[in-house]
Design an enzyme around this catalytic site. Structure first.
Site, PDB file in Angstrom:
ATOM      1  N   CYS A  62       1.112  -1.275   0.233  1.00  0.00           N
ATOM      2  CA  CYS A  62      -0.555  -0.268   0.661  1.00  0.00           C
ATOM      3  C   CYS A  62       1.323   1.776   0.082  1.00  0.00           C
ATOM      4  O   CYS A  62       2.199   1.860   0.275  1.00  0.00           O
ATOM      5  CB  CYS A  62      -1.380   0.049   1.262  1.00  0.00           C
ATOM      6  SG  CYS A  62      -2.111   1.512   1.301  1.00  0.00           S
TER       7      CYS A  62
ATOM      8  N   HIS B 231       2.769  -5.367  -7.887  1.00  0.00           N
ATOM      9  CA  HIS B 231       2.567  -4.998  -8.360  1.00  0.00           C
ATOM     10  C   HIS B 231       3.748  -4.006  -8.788  1.00  0.00           C
ATOM     11  O   HIS B 231       4.841  -4.065  -8.590  1.00  0.00           O
ATOM     12  CB  HIS B 231       1.725  -3.916  -7.674  1.00  0.00           C
ATOM     13  CG  HIS B 231       1.138  -2.267  -8.171  1.00  0.00           C
ATOM     14  ND1 HIS B 231      -0.267  -2.242  -8.402  1.00  0.00           N
ATOM     15  CD2 HIS B 231       1.584  -1.289  -8.657  1.00  0.00           C
ATOM     16  CE1 HIS B 231      -0.180  -0.733  -9.119  1.00  0.00           C
ATOM     17  NE2 HIS B 231       0.526  -0.164  -9.300  1.00  0.00           N
TER      18      HIS B 231
ATOM     19  N   GLY C 296      -7.544  -5.108  -9.956  1.00  0.00           N
ATOM     20  CA  GLY C 296      -7.368  -4.293  -8.836  1.00  0.00           C
ATOM     21  C   GLY C 296      -8.710  -2.550  -9.476  1.00  0.00           C
ATOM     22  O   GLY C 296     -10.193  -3.077  -9.364  1.00  0.00           O
TER      23      GLY C 296
END
Length: 331
Positions: A101, A170, A227
């Protein structure tokens, strides 16, 4: 693809954990459209250990949405270990650690992608969580903190050595946030590293069936995590799956199907959160789902200002009638 004892189909499609998005109402919808593995919203280890009710609710899993992973984040090792034990009791299929995150309030405090600035602590935390629970432990992270520290190839090896059963990457650094194009080349380097034997899942910019096929073929990853592209478009899982299996593109759902999808989501959301909170939670989805419709501004404002489920349903009825002949959104 296999994660510990959890068996998924070949080239599975995973729904990425997203705060204020992947609650049960949205997960159920994505499951319906073909997602193979769901993740909860981010679960704060500190809040879970302190028994904060709002956080505890995030552990709720419904039979019809399984398999589901609970994703934890935090900077304190002992709190993360204790939170993993609590999460395990909720009965998920796996525990996922959030090392990805990029949000400032999380990353700058050393949690999420902030852990990329302290790799020894990241590895120690991971190893202790793996030892503390019986479920498979997985990790989601990024390429590195910034352009000068793309260390994912080394970090992946160390996380595997710590005992994780799968790794999602990611294709951006923390500094990039969600800007620029995701770099899948380093994800491919991790997958093609002869030392790696756990599944590697790619994430970032998966906005079309063609990209999904290209990234699987070019970089050799075991699965794909989707996502932001699923927000307002949960049928992306159906579109990608059909293209992967048959090499054919499905037609974009007509506006009436958009309406019935969002109506189902609204019903799930208000049942889960109550009418007022459920409507507030839905506003992002309502805006994105119908983005691009011509002459929609006034109706959009009315729908986003609605205070009751009945008012939203009436707006949806109007959309369905007014745009009945539209086969796609008009960009």
């Amino acid at each position: 693809m296999k994660i510990g004892n959890l068996e998924l189909r070949k080239e599975p499609l995973l729904l990425a954990p997203m705060e204020d998005v992947t609650d049960p109402s949205f997960r159920l919808l994505c499951k319906k459209y073909g997602a193979d593995l769901m993740y909860t919203e981010f679960v704060s280890a500190d809040a879970l250990v302190r028994s904060i009710e709002k956080t505890q609710r995030k552990l709720k899993i419904f039979v019809q949405e399984r398999p589901v992973g609970i994703q934890l984040y935090g900077k304190d090792i002992e709190a993360m270990v204790e939170a993993a034990k609590i999460a395990e009791q909720a009965g998920p299929e796996l525990i996922d650690i959030n090392f990805g995150c990029p949000v400032k309030k999380i990353a700058t405090k050393g949690a999420g992608s902030g852990m990329l600035r302290d790799i020894p602590k990241m590895i120690e935390m991971t190893a202790k969580i793996v030892r503390a629970v019986k479920l498979p432990v997985t990790v989601k992270t990024r390429l590195g903190w910034d352009e000068d520290s793309k260390i994912i190839v080394e970090v992946a090896e160390r996380l595997q050595d710590a005992g994780i059963k799968a790794l999602t990457i990611h294709g951006r650094t923390r500094a990039q946030m969600y800007n620029g194009e995701a770099d899948w080349s380093l994800i491919g380097d991790v997958k093609n590293n002869p030392r790696m034997h756990i599944p590697i899942i790619g994430n970032g910019d998966l906005s079309s069936p063609q990209k999904a096929r290209l990234y699987l073929d070019r970089y050799g990853v075991d699965g794909l995590m989707i996502g932001r592209s699923s927000i307002g478009r949960p049928w992306i899982f159906r579109e990608i799956r059909h293209f992967l299996d048959h090499g054919q593109l499905l037609d974009t759902p007509a506006i009436p199907e958009h309406v019935e999808m969002i109506r189902e989501h609204l019903n799930n959301s208000t049942e889960w959160l109550g009418e007022r909170r459920g409507i507030l939670h839905m506003r992002r989805h309502l805006a994105i789902t119908f983005k691009g419709l011509r002459d929609f501004r006034d109706l959009k404002i009315k729908m986003l200002r609605a205070n009751t489920a009945q008012e939203v349903h009436e707006c949806l009825d109007t959309i369905k009638e007014r745009y009945a002949d539209c086969t796609s959104l008009i960009e």
